[in-house]
Motif scaffolding. Sequence first.
Motif, PDB file in Angstrom:
ATOM      1  N   MET A 274     -39.227  85.742   8.818  1.00  0.00           N
ATOM      2  CA  MET A 274     -38.244  86.017   7.775  1.00  0.00           C
ATOM      3  C   MET A 274     -36.879  86.032   8.427  1.00  0.00           C
ATOM      4  SD  MET A 274     -39.930  89.118   5.539  1.00  0.00           S
ATOM      5  CE  MET A 274     -38.669  89.079   4.276  1.00  0.00           C
ATOM      6  N   GLN A 275     -35.946  85.321   7.840  1.00  0.00           N
ATOM      7  CA  GLN A 275     -34.619  85.219   8.468  1.00  0.00           C
ATOM      8  C   GLN A 275     -33.564  85.374   7.397  1.00  0.00           C
ATOM      9  OE1 GLN A 275     -33.623  83.657  11.975  1.00  0.00           O
ATOM     10  NE2 GLN A 275     -31.809  84.745  11.270  1.00  0.00           N
ATOM     11  N   GLY A 276     -32.684  86.327   7.587  1.00  0.00           N
ATOM     12  CA  GLY A 276     -31.539  86.461   6.699  1.00  0.00           C
ATOM     13  C   GLY A 276     -30.365  85.655   7.228  1.00  0.00           C
ATOM     14  N   PHE A 277     -29.493  85.252   6.316  1.00  0.00           N
ATOM     15  CA  PHE A 277     -28.302  84.516   6.765  1.00  0.00           C
ATOM     16  C   PHE A 277     -27.175  84.746   5.766  1.00  0.00           C
ATOM     17  CE2 PHE A 277     -27.801  80.729   4.021  1.00  0.00           C
ATOM     18  CZ  PHE A 277     -28.913  80.915   3.204  1.00  0.00           C
ATOM     19  N   ILE A 278     -25.976  84.481   6.210  1.00  0.00           N
ATOM     20  CA  ILE A 278     -24.779  84.604   5.382  1.00  0.00           C
ATOM     21  C   ILE A 278     -24.033  83.284   5.494  1.00  0.00           C
ATOM     22  CG2 ILE A 278     -22.539  85.771   5.153  1.00  0.00           C
ATOM     23  CD1 ILE A 278     -24.678  87.645   4.333  1.00  0.00           C
TER      24      ILE A 278
ATOM     25  N   HIS B 240     -27.356  89.565  14.094  1.00  0.00           N
ATOM     26  CA  HIS B 240     -28.231  88.591  14.756  1.00  0.00           C
ATOM     27  C   HIS B 240     -29.386  89.244  15.522  1.00  0.00           C
ATOM     28  CE1 HIS B 240     -25.211  85.745  13.567  1.00  0.00           C
ATOM     29  NE2 HIS B 240     -24.283  86.368  14.258  1.00  0.00           N
ATOM     30  N   LEU B 267     -31.485  92.791   6.730  1.00  0.00           N
ATOM     31  CA  LEU B 267     -31.682  91.558   7.512  1.00  0.00           C
ATOM     32  C   LEU B 267     -30.743  90.458   7.027  1.00  0.00           C
ATOM     33  CD1 LEU B 267     -35.582  91.437   7.670  1.00  0.00           C
ATOM     34  CD2 LEU B 267     -34.052  91.817   9.611  1.00  0.00           C
ATOM     35  N   VAL B 268     -30.437  90.464   5.740  1.00  0.00           N
ATOM     36  CA  VAL B 268     -29.532  89.423   5.226  1.00  0.00           C
ATOM     37  C   VAL B 268     -28.110  89.701   5.697  1.00  0.00           C
ATOM     38  CG1 VAL B 268     -28.665  88.262   3.179  1.00  0.00           C
ATOM     39  CG2 VAL B 268     -31.027  89.104   3.215  1.00  0.00           C
ATOM     40  N   THR B 269     -27.629  90.919   5.416  1.00  0.00           N
ATOM     41  CA  THR B 269     -26.227  91.192   5.761  1.00  0.00           C
ATOM     42  C   THR B 269     -25.984  91.072   7.269  1.00  0.00           C
ATOM     43  OG1 THR B 269     -26.899  93.498   5.461  1.00  0.00           O
ATOM     44  CG2 THR B 269     -25.429  92.593   3.839  1.00  0.00           C
ATOM     45  N   ARG B 271     -27.839  89.059   9.279  1.00  0.00           N
ATOM     46  CA  ARG B 271     -28.401  87.791   9.774  1.00  0.00           C
ATOM     47  C   ARG B 271     -29.542  88.067  10.761  1.00  0.00           C
ATOM     48  NH1 ARG B 271     -22.799  88.955   8.719  1.00  0.00           N
ATOM     49  NH2 ARG B 271     -21.572  87.063   8.961  1.00  0.00           N
ATOM     50  N   GLY B 272     -30.422  88.970  10.362  1.00  0.00           N
ATOM     51  CA  GLY B 272     -31.517  89.352  11.251  1.00  0.00           C
ATOM     52  C   GLY B 272     -32.755  88.514  11.013  1.00  0.00           C
ATOM     53  N   ARG B 273     -33.660  88.589  11.948  1.00  0.00           N
ATOM     54  CA  ARG B 273     -34.897  87.801  11.892  1.00  0.00           C
ATOM     55  C   ARG B 273     -36.080  88.725  12.144  1.00  0.00           C
ATOM     56  NH1 ARG B 273     -34.818  83.765  16.572  1.00  0.00           N
ATOM     57  NH2 ARG B 273     -35.772  85.419  17.780  1.00  0.00           N
ATOM     58  N   MET B 274     -37.134  88.550  11.377  1.00  0.00           N
ATOM     59  CA  MET B 274     -38.413  89.209  11.658  1.00  0.00           C
ATOM     60  C   MET B 274     -39.433  88.120  11.900  1.00  0.00           C
ATOM     61  SD  MET B 274     -38.729  92.219   8.794  1.00  0.00           S
ATOM     62  CE  MET B 274     -40.213  92.925   9.490  1.00  0.00           C
TER      63      MET B 274
END
Lengths: 339, 339
Positions: A274-278, B240, B267-269, B271-274
């Motif tokens: 799972m990866q969040g991004f902006i 990150h 994770l979105v704000t 830009r994190g990854r699981m």
Amino acid sequence: MTLNRQWLLAARPSGMIGPKNFKYVETSIPKVANGEVLVKNLFLSFDPTQRNWMVDKPGYLPPVELGEVMRAGSVSQVIESQHSDFAIGELVQTTGCWQDYAVVVPGQGPTGINKLPPGVSPEMMLSILGITGMTAYFGLMEHGQPKAGETVLVSGAAGATGSVVGQIAKLKGCRVVGIAGGPDKCAWLKDVAGFDAVIDYKNENVSEQIAIHCPDKWDVFFDNVSGPILEAALEHLNLHSRVVMCGGISNYNNIEPAAGPNNLSNLVTNRGRMQGFIILDYLPRAMEAIEALMGWVASGDIIYQVDMQEGFENIPRTLQRLYTGKNLGKQLLKIADPI
Amino acid sequence: MTLNRQWLLAARPSGMIGPKNFKYVETSIPKVANGEVLVKNLFLSFDPTQRNWMVDKPGYLPPVELGEVMRAGSVSQVIESQHSDFAIGELVQTTGCWQDYAVVVPGQGPTGINKLPPGVSPEMMLSILGITGMTAYFGLMEHGQPKAGETVLVSGAAGATGSVVGQIAKLKGCRVVGIAGGPDKCAWLKDVAGFDAVIDYKNENVSEQIAIHCPDKWDVFFDNVSGPILEAALEHLNLHSRVVMCGGISNYNNIEPAAGPNNLSNLVTNRGRMQGFIILDYLPRAMEAIEALMGWVASGDIIYQVDMQEGFENIPRTLQRLYTGKNLGKQLLKIADPI
């Protein structure tokens, strides 16, 4: 004397946002200093993330302060210029906010100030070639990494980002399944946007339908929604799947934070990511997305849908449309015609 | 006549597992066919993931069937060989299961059958150089990707994997904060394993302590635990950041699936990854980890801790120790001395 109409942030949100959160005022038109540009806003962009800017919590952008004009992207026209790069009458994309007139400083603000390329309408600049189209492009290509033959599942599929994600994934040779609310949106996704299958989360069991429409499970889940739909999706992920965490609109108006999916451990057994991004991180590469998207629009491979509202007085309730699922495609509002 | 003692899976788990889930039987020693090897188990490995194998649900390995010998890793001694690569008396690592004697087929089973290198004890082979040590190595290096100066947070830090993760991260120049249960484990992590800071989740507020001990937030969270500790960690992730999803021991014995963290949107704000992973995928690269780990053990840079139980009759309750937090370091049980 012409006044500058504005909608200020009047109350931080608790639960569903609406007109109660904003206050209408009229002020004078701001003065322009050297190096600045005065623009008149013609079209405003409405984006789910705006709800997050209203909360007094550190985010990827500073919160909008109480009493400050609500932040919003815009297509605007240069009215007065004290900057040699911009001439009166030019159309630009910038962060004009919820007001008639804005002073902008080239090089500053979340997206700066960018001229509309020849042949690009304000609607295109704020949708398929704007933040939402670029979000679809970079989110899918960089984080989803779709391969031909894979299955791509998209939530919020009838929105400005989701609808573009699905169409790009089709162009990349994927099977594309969309999740949206209501028969109209689902019909549009299937018949107009060319999705292979659609799931109506308001009238169908999402997990059961994913099992039916993704016979080989899914490889990429582009999630604009989070909440129970994310949990349903995580029941059916394939080995080495990727969840592109774009947004969580199902949760933005919760008063208490909602519990997360109870099956995150499926990411372990299936080696999922799972990866969040902006999207702001990708703006230096904007031209890469714009060129690709312009080409696909010109060739007819990608269609885009705009949901256009009108009237300055309707701004707050137009933002609310995003969270009540009223919009089909990109939500815009027209304030004024260009000169 | 010598018998083969076995513990069979007798009942699929509901809630905390224990002796009730297993049935003791005595059978005859199996016959060996051409190409096979008969081994006598000396040491059994206990691993949190064994609970998952007991559930009738598709996983990364097939479930253990009811009435089947419980699956477990082992160090064993070759008793009879019908395979030219293995001689009587040799010590091997394999999947001997909960029994005295096992027939193994070289090249088959989750980990195959591997001779103990010279100078490597059974304890080392089943801990620092085994699945748990390799999990620490590949999970941290491949998915955590620690960089000097970053902060690495580890849950289940006093376990066989977590304790090695923290020590490798220290060697890579990171600040390392461990989360474990109880003052004894915390003292061991700080005084013996060299962690920079520790949090006792049984006696402290985890989120508050992370804020204190990770003044620059964390860049890597190596999570063996999931549940409320994951949620607390996600309050403090850096831009990150990477969550290495190794396991979720806090949830394994739940009867109903537990809700996930309510703050995944962080994770979105940020830009994190699981990323989830399974160590079996890395076994073809095992030597890379083993060489690195042997070097660090030889130089004294990494210490490893073994929690050794004894007695065939204690096997089921030794597995339970993992989920009640009784073990410090790698949980093993000794069945027999080598010949």
